[in-house]
Design a protein around this motif. Structure first.
Motif, PDB file in Angstrom:
ATOM      1  N   MET A 136      -0.394  16.478  -2.184  1.00 36.40           N
ATOM      2  CA  MET A 136      -1.526  16.825  -3.040  1.00 36.40           C
ATOM      3  C   MET A 136      -2.633  17.549  -2.280  1.00 36.40           C
ATOM      4  SD  MET A 136      -1.890  13.532  -5.552  1.00 36.40           S
ATOM      5  CE  MET A 136      -0.605  13.124  -6.737  1.00 36.40           C
ATOM      6  N   SER A 137      -2.831  17.177  -1.033  1.00 32.13           N
ATOM      7  CA  SER A 137      -3.920  17.774  -0.261  1.00 32.13           C
ATOM      8  C   SER A 137      -3.569  19.141   0.293  1.00 32.13           C
ATOM      9  CB  SER A 137      -4.319  16.844   0.892  1.00 32.13           C
ATOM     10  OG  SER A 137      -4.761  15.598   0.410  1.00 32.13           O
ATOM     11  N   ASN A 138      -2.317  19.329   0.676  1.00 33.61           N
ATOM     12  CA  ASN A 138      -1.930  20.576   1.336  1.00 33.61           C
ATOM     13  C   ASN A 138      -1.156  21.524   0.438  1.00 33.61           C
ATOM     14  OD1 ASN A 138      -3.007  19.506   3.714  1.00 33.61           O
ATOM     15  ND2 ASN A 138      -1.069  18.527   4.256  1.00 33.61           N
ATOM     16  N   SER A 139      -0.906  21.094  -0.811  1.00 30.87           N
ATOM     17  CA  SER A 139      -0.149  21.910  -1.764  1.00 30.87           C
ATOM     18  C   SER A 139       1.197  22.337  -1.189  1.00 30.87           C
ATOM     19  CB  SER A 139      -0.962  23.147  -2.170  1.00 30.87           C
ATOM     20  OG  SER A 139      -2.151  22.766  -2.818  1.00 30.87           O
ATOM     21  N   THR A 140       1.823  21.457  -0.413  1.00 31.03           N
ATOM     22  CA  THR A 140       3.140  21.746   0.155  1.00 31.03           C
ATOM     23  C   THR A 140       4.168  20.822  -0.477  1.00 31.03           C
ATOM     24  OG1 THR A 140       2.778  20.167   1.956  1.00 31.03           O
ATOM     25  CG2 THR A 140       2.176  22.466   2.349  1.00 31.03           C
ATOM     26  N   GLN A 141       5.392  21.248  -0.505  1.00 31.15           N
ATOM     27  CA  GLN A 141       6.444  20.416  -1.057  1.00 31.15           C
ATOM     28  C   GLN A 141       6.806  19.286  -0.097  1.00 31.15           C
ATOM     29  OE1 GLN A 141       9.753  22.953  -2.058  1.00 31.15           O
ATOM     30  NE2 GLN A 141       8.864  23.507  -4.023  1.00 31.15           N
ATOM     31  N   THR A 142       7.264  18.189  -0.681  1.00 25.24           N
ATOM     32  CA  THR A 142       7.773  17.095   0.130  1.00 25.24           C
ATOM     33  C   THR A 142       9.086  17.535   0.757  1.00 25.24           C
ATOM     34  OG1 THR A 142       6.843  15.585  -1.514  1.00 25.24           O
ATOM     35  CG2 THR A 142       8.366  14.659   0.096  1.00 25.24           C
ATOM     36  N   SER A 143       9.249  17.269   2.023  1.00 24.55           N
ATOM     37  CA  SER A 143      10.495  17.668   2.675  1.00 24.55           C
ATOM     38  C   SER A 143      11.644  16.808   2.164  1.00 24.55           C
ATOM     39  CB  SER A 143      10.375  17.528   4.187  1.00 24.55           C
ATOM     40  OG  SER A 143      10.349  16.169   4.567  1.00 24.55           O
TER      41      SER A 143
END
Length: 346
Positions: A214-221
């Motif tokens: 949520m904080s980094n707008s990155t997908q979960t690996s």
């Protein structure tokens, strides 16, 4: 209260929430030795500032719209903005866009889970009136982390389904009407803060995954999800990606995709139903457009005197009409079934 170990109250509500919050907060003392963080399901165009101003007129506590990166203080109420998740990370708030959970943003579960992960036995979770089942998993996280769990008595709630869903799934500490909740909270917040916290590993792990996504707008690996759970045969109704069932010691199943969308079993079923309905409406529109084209072809061939071709197109029009009627009937039954299911979930 022990220094540097703040107490935190997290509140989740949905339909009928503003009236319930106004009643509860109006009865709490100005010097309440705890911070209060609130998630209410809001439409994206709602004004959190307007709602906070309304709350400030009915309570001696200071009510604010939550701001990203700021710390929280005792005697202060922090309200989640519309279309933004509210979480805690240590003694600070995170106000982030992030993927939807249980098809909501803001969602109750992320706030409750983060409060459980960072504050354990010094956190209290409260569920008030509302619909659906968002907040059930979060409340179980607080319970398993040693925190206090409180729900508005369903008979006292304007919309009892959300309290009923929590009551059905979680072994709660207190089930009380709003008239008794403020006194209960005052007594509970006077207890000494816990010095040592033991947080279940799966709750801490999932809280960190959600915080990062949520904080980094990155997908979960994929690696993180493989460690946290087991891949299922289901697809995420929000993005179409694969879903993992997360391992846990608790009893409530939960699912997460690598884009960050998360679901309880109930919200996943509802999401699938909504996705299916959207697909069926697209199919219906396509069939109706195809029928109109065939009808135009039939009329053109009739005008030209090509009766053989006209009859062929007319037959195809009638065949398409049968398919359209069947699909409309299916959509009608699907909508009725979903309405009953929503009523059950609240």
């Amino acid at each position: 209260m022990t220094e540097n170990i703040p107490k935190i109250i997290v509140i989740g509500t949905s339909a009928g929430g503003m009236q319930a919050l106004t009643t509860l907060l109006s009865r709490l003392p100005e010097k309440l030795p705890a911070s209060i963080l609130i998630v209410q399901h809001l439409s994206p165009d709602s004004s959190a500032t307007f709602l906070v101003d309304r709350l400030n007129k009915h309570t001696r506590l200071v009510c604010k719209v939550a701001e990203h990166g700021l710390g929280f203080e005792p005697g202060t109420v922090y309200f989640s903005p519309a279309d933004m998740h509210l979480l805690v990370s240590g003694n600070k708030m995170l106000v982030v866009k992030g993927p939807r959970e249980n098809q909501f943003r803001p969602s109750i579960d992320p706030l409750f889970r983060s409060a459980a992960a960072y504050h354990g036995g010094n956190a209290a979770g409260i569920i008030l009136t509302g619909f659906m089942s968002d907040g059930v998993i979060g409340m179980e996280c607080i319970k398993r982390s040693g925190g206090i769990t409180i729900v508005q008595h369903p008979d006292d709630a304007e919309f009892p389904a959300l309290p009923e869903n929590v009551l059905r799934k979680v072994d709660l500490d207190y089930v009380v009407p709003l008239s008794e909740m403020s006194t209960l909270l005052e007594e509970l917040m006077q207890r000494p803060a816990q010095q040592s916290l033991t947080i279940p590993a799966d709750i801490r792990q999932e809280a960190l995954i959600a915080e990062r996504v949520m904080s980094n707008s990155t997908q979960t690996s994929i690696e993180d999800l493989e460690k946290a759970g087991t891949r299922t045969a289901y697809s995420c109704p929000d993005c179409g990606g694969g879903l993992w069932e997360l391992s846990q010691e608790g009893t409530i199943k939960r699912f997460r995709c690598h884009s960050g969308h998360a679901f309880s079993q109930d919200s996943l079923l509802l999401g699938m139903s909504n996705s299916l309905e959207e697909t069926l409406w697209v199919a219906l529109r396509t069939l109706e457009e195809r029928r109109n084209i065939l009808l135009n072809m039939f009329q053109d061939e009739t005008i030209k005197g090509n009766h053989r071709w006209a009859n062929m197109q007319e037959e195809r029009v009638e065949e398409m009409k049968v398919h359209i009627e069947r699909l409309r009937e299916l959509l009608s039954k699907s909508s009725a079934a979903d309405g009953e299911h929503i009523g059950e979930l609240g």
